[in-house]
Scaffold this motif. Structure first.
Motif, PDB file in Angstrom:
ATOM      1  N   LEU A 126       0.818  -1.011  -0.203  1.00 59.50           N
ATOM      2  CA  LEU A 126       0.125  -0.163   0.024  1.00 59.50           C
ATOM      3  C   LEU A 126       0.614   1.387   0.058  1.00 59.50           C
ATOM      4  O   LEU A 126       0.389   2.463  -0.580  1.00 59.50           O
ATOM      5  N   VAL A 127       1.762   1.633   1.277  1.00 58.26           N
ATOM      6  CA  VAL A 127       2.671   2.551   1.152  1.00 58.26           C
ATOM      7  C   VAL A 127       3.751   3.010  -0.173  1.00 58.26           C
ATOM      8  O   VAL A 127       3.814   3.573  -0.788  1.00 58.26           O
ATOM      9  N   ALA A 128       3.613   1.410  -0.951  1.00 57.15           N
ATOM     10  CA  ALA A 128       4.275   2.277  -2.192  1.00 57.15           C
ATOM     11  C   ALA A 128       4.363   1.970  -3.634  1.00 57.15           C
ATOM     12  O   ALA A 128       4.874   2.625  -4.911  1.00 57.15           O
ATOM     13  N   VAL A 129       2.664   2.215  -3.403  1.00 58.26           N
ATOM     14  CA  VAL A 129       2.046   3.312  -4.643  1.00 58.26           C
ATOM     15  C   VAL A 129       2.410   4.824  -4.373  1.00 58.26           C
ATOM     16  O   VAL A 129       1.716   5.593  -3.600  1.00 58.26           O
ATOM     17  N   ALA A 130       1.630   5.257  -5.501  1.00 65.52           N
ATOM     18  CA  ALA A 130       1.231   6.756  -5.876  1.00 65.52           C
ATOM     19  C   ALA A 130       0.678   7.909  -4.691  1.00 65.52           C
ATOM     20  O   ALA A 130       0.578   8.247  -3.981  1.00 65.52           O
ATOM     21  N   ASP A 131      -0.799   7.038  -4.118  1.00 63.75           N
ATOM     22  CA  ASP A 131      -1.322   7.614  -2.964  1.00 63.75           C
ATOM     23  C   ASP A 131      -1.734   6.393  -2.136  1.00 63.75           C
ATOM     24  O   ASP A 131      -2.639   5.574  -1.990  1.00 63.75           O
ATOM     25  N   PRO A 132      -0.856   6.206  -1.168  1.00 63.02           N
ATOM     26  CA  PRO A 132      -1.497   4.922  -0.675  1.00 63.02           C
ATOM     27  C   PRO A 132      -2.494   4.943   0.005  1.00 63.02           C
ATOM     28  O   PRO A 132      -3.703   4.101   0.138  1.00 63.02           O
ATOM     29  N   ASP A 133      -3.674   6.420   0.473  1.00 64.01           N
ATOM     30  CA  ASP A 133      -4.919   6.649   1.015  1.00 64.01           C
ATOM     31  C   ASP A 133      -6.060   6.482   0.047  1.00 64.01           C
ATOM     32  O   ASP A 133      -7.338   5.994   0.483  1.00 64.01           O
ATOM     33  N   LEU A 134      -5.547   6.603  -2.050  1.00 68.81           N
ATOM     34  CA  LEU A 134      -6.523   6.667  -2.895  1.00 68.81           C
ATOM     35  C   LEU A 134      -6.760   4.792  -2.634  1.00 68.81           C
ATOM     36  O   LEU A 134      -7.387   4.324  -2.941  1.00 68.81           O
ATOM     37  N   ALA A 135      -5.442   4.145  -2.631  1.00 71.43           N
ATOM     38  CA  ALA A 135      -5.343   2.471  -3.080  1.00 71.43           C
ATOM     39  C   ALA A 135      -6.155   2.412  -1.586  1.00 71.43           C
ATOM     40  O   ALA A 135      -7.384   0.972  -2.030  1.00 71.43           O
ATOM     41  N   LEU A 136      -6.350   2.428  -0.353  1.00 68.86           N
ATOM     42  CA  LEU A 136      -6.790   2.157   0.445  1.00 68.86           C
ATOM     43  C   LEU A 136      -7.963   2.118   0.377  1.00 68.86           C
ATOM     44  O   LEU A 136      -9.081   1.223   0.871  1.00 68.86           O
ATOM     45  N   THR A 137      -8.614   2.861   0.105  1.00 67.77           N
ATOM     46  CA  THR A 137      -9.776   3.525   0.155  1.00 67.77           C
ATOM     47  C   THR A 137     -11.072   2.822  -1.299  1.00 67.77           C
ATOM     48  O   THR A 137     -11.222   2.096  -0.616  1.00 67.77           O
ATOM     49  N   SER A 138      -9.602   3.040  -2.231  1.00 69.41           N
ATOM     50  CA  SER A 138     -10.518   1.802  -3.413  1.00 69.41           C
ATOM     51  C   SER A 138     -10.636   0.307  -3.041  1.00 69.41           C
ATOM     52  O   SER A 138     -12.116  -0.445  -3.025  1.00 69.41           O
ATOM     53  N   LEU A 139      -9.691  -0.425  -2.223  1.00 69.49           N
ATOM     54  CA  LEU A 139      -9.596  -1.640  -2.046  1.00 69.49           C
ATOM     55  C   LEU A 139     -11.245  -1.567  -0.615  1.00 69.49           C
ATOM     56  O   LEU A 139     -10.835  -3.356  -1.129  1.00 69.49           O
ATOM     57  N   ASN A 140     -10.533  -1.122   0.074  1.00 69.90           N
ATOM     58  CA  ASN A 140     -12.266  -1.326   1.340  1.00 69.90           C
ATOM     59  C   ASN A 140     -13.618  -0.945   0.447  1.00 69.90           C
ATOM     60  O   ASN A 140     -14.140  -2.111   1.209  1.00 69.90           O
ATOM     61  N   ARG A 141     -14.129  -0.266  -0.293  1.00 75.69           N
ATOM     62  CA  ARG A 141     -14.752  -0.147  -1.243  1.00 75.69           C
ATOM     63  C   ARG A 141     -14.666  -1.789  -1.991  1.00 75.69           C
ATOM     64  O   ARG A 141     -15.975  -1.951  -2.135  1.00 75.69           O
ATOM     65  N   LEU A 142     -13.850  -2.541  -2.569  1.00 76.89           N
ATOM     66  CA  LEU A 142     -14.238  -3.034  -3.094  1.00 76.89           C
ATOM     67  C   LEU A 142     -13.902  -4.420  -2.520  1.00 76.89           C
ATOM     68  O   LEU A 142     -15.262  -5.082  -2.876  1.00 76.89           O
ATOM     69  N   ALA A 143     -13.059  -4.169  -1.218  1.00 75.37           N
ATOM     70  CA  ALA A 143     -13.849  -5.561  -0.491  1.00 75.37           C
ATOM     71  C   ALA A 143     -15.050  -6.069   0.135  1.00 75.37           C
ATOM     72  O   ALA A 143     -15.437  -6.787   0.455  1.00 75.37           O
ATOM     73  N   GLU A 144     -16.272  -4.712   0.005  1.00 84.24           N
ATOM     74  CA  GLU A 144     -17.322  -4.260   0.894  1.00 84.24           C
ATOM     75  C   GLU A 144     -18.345  -5.334  -0.159  1.00 84.24           C
ATOM     76  O   GLU A 144     -18.825  -6.034   0.087  1.00 84.24           O
ATOM     77  N   ARG A 145     -17.828  -5.431  -1.330  1.00 88.89           N
ATOM     78  CA  ARG A 145     -18.180  -5.518  -2.794  1.00 88.89           C
ATOM     79  C   ARG A 145     -18.241  -6.982  -2.506  1.00 88.89           C
ATOM     80  O   ARG A 145     -19.213  -7.765  -3.032  1.00 88.89           O
ATOM     81  N   ASP A 146     -16.703  -7.161  -2.637  1.00 93.32           N
ATOM     82  CA  ASP A 146     -16.240  -8.816  -2.903  1.00 93.32           C
ATOM     83  C   ASP A 146     -15.139  -9.403  -1.703  1.00 93.32           C
ATOM     84  O   ASP A 146     -13.956  -8.775  -2.241  1.00 93.32           O
ATOM     85  N   PRO A 147     -15.719  -9.734  -0.676  1.00 94.05           N
ATOM     86  CA  PRO A 147     -15.283  -9.883   0.700  1.00 94.05           C
ATOM     87  C   PRO A 147     -13.049 -11.066   0.208  1.00 94.05           C
ATOM     88  O   PRO A 147     -12.786 -10.918   0.685  1.00 94.05           O
ATOM     89  N   GLY A 148     -14.248 -12.208  -0.847  1.00 92.49           N
ATOM     90  CA  GLY A 148     -13.062 -12.870  -1.634  1.00 92.49           C
ATOM     91  C   GLY A 148     -11.450 -12.047  -1.882  1.00 92.49           C
ATOM     92  O   GLY A 148     -10.339 -12.865  -2.031  1.00 92.49           O
ATOM     93  N   VAL A 149     -11.554 -10.640  -2.257  1.00 94.55           N
ATOM     94  CA  VAL A 149     -10.799  -9.786  -2.717  1.00 94.55           C
ATOM     95  C   VAL A 149     -10.050 -10.459  -2.356  1.00 94.55           C
ATOM     96  O   VAL A 149      -8.596 -10.271  -2.367  1.00 94.55           O
ATOM     97  N   LEU A 150      -9.602 -10.316  -0.158  1.00 95.49           N
ATOM     98  CA  LEU A 150      -8.516 -10.158   0.554  1.00 95.49           C
ATOM     99  C   LEU A 150      -7.980 -11.309   0.228  1.00 95.49           C
ATOM    100  O   LEU A 150      -6.475 -10.892   0.918  1.00 95.49           O
ATOM    101  N   SER A 151      -8.434 -12.562   0.309  1.00 97.78           N
ATOM    102  CA  SER A 151      -7.566 -13.068   0.098  1.00 97.78           C
ATOM    103  C   SER A 151      -6.769 -14.376  -0.766  1.00 97.78           C
ATOM    104  O   SER A 151      -5.849 -14.120  -0.325  1.00 97.78           O
ATOM    105  N   GLU A 152      -7.355 -13.259  -1.972  1.00 97.22           N
ATOM    106  CA  GLU A 152      -6.235 -13.239  -3.131  1.00 97.22           C
ATOM    107  C   GLU A 152      -5.094 -12.680  -3.281  1.00 97.22           C
ATOM    108  O   GLU A 152      -3.971 -13.199  -2.918  1.00 97.22           O
ATOM    109  N   LEU A 153      -5.605 -11.278  -2.859  1.00 96.59           N
ATOM    110  CA  LEU A 153      -4.570 -10.562  -2.395  1.00 96.59           C
ATOM    111  C   LEU A 153      -2.965 -10.981  -1.164  1.00 96.59           C
ATOM    112  O   LEU A 153      -1.519 -10.865  -1.881  1.00 96.59           O
TER     113      LEU A 153
END
Length: 114
Positions: free
Chosen positions: A46-73
């Motif tokens: 997360l901290v290696a990307v251009a905008d960690p806050d933006l990445a975490l926000t999008s990841l959180n929103r995706l995980a709400e819709r598809d919780p399986g993404v977390l185990s894949e990541l």
């Protein structure tokens, strides 16, 4: 002179890692589930990307819709880097993936190089 041990807060740690809104990042990580806050690989990527806050926000929103993404990541470092990289560079791409949760799977396998 006695030195007082420094108490490290989660928000302080996240701020030092590069999150602009460390308190919010802590809340979002907690919402991802207990392992997320202690997941060193996830935090490192997360901290290696251009905008960690933006990445975490999008990841959180995706995980709400598809919780399986977390185990894949957690199990696929390449996917984790690619997906977080996309999320950390573009709010529009993050929004697209959140609206079409199955589309993150397109990043599972890197394209073959001819």
């Amino acid at each position: 002179m006695m030195t007082v041990p420094r108490i490290e807060t989660t928000a302080g740690k996240l701020a030092r890692l590069g999150f602009a809104d460390a308190a919010r990042a802590g809340r979002l990580l907690a919402e991802l589930g207990p392992p997320a806050a202690d997941d060193a690989d996830l935090l490192r990527d997360l901290v290696a990307v251009a905008d960690p806050d933006l990445a975490l926000t999008s990841l959180n929103r995706l995980a709400e819709r598809d919780p399986g993404v977390l185990s894949e990541l957690r199990s696929d470092p390449g996917l984790r880097g690619r997906l977080l990289g996309v999320f950390g560079v573009s709010a529009a791409l993050g929004e697209h993936v959140v609206r079409h949760p199955g589309h993150w799977r397109a990043l599972c396998c890197p394209p073959a190089v001819p």
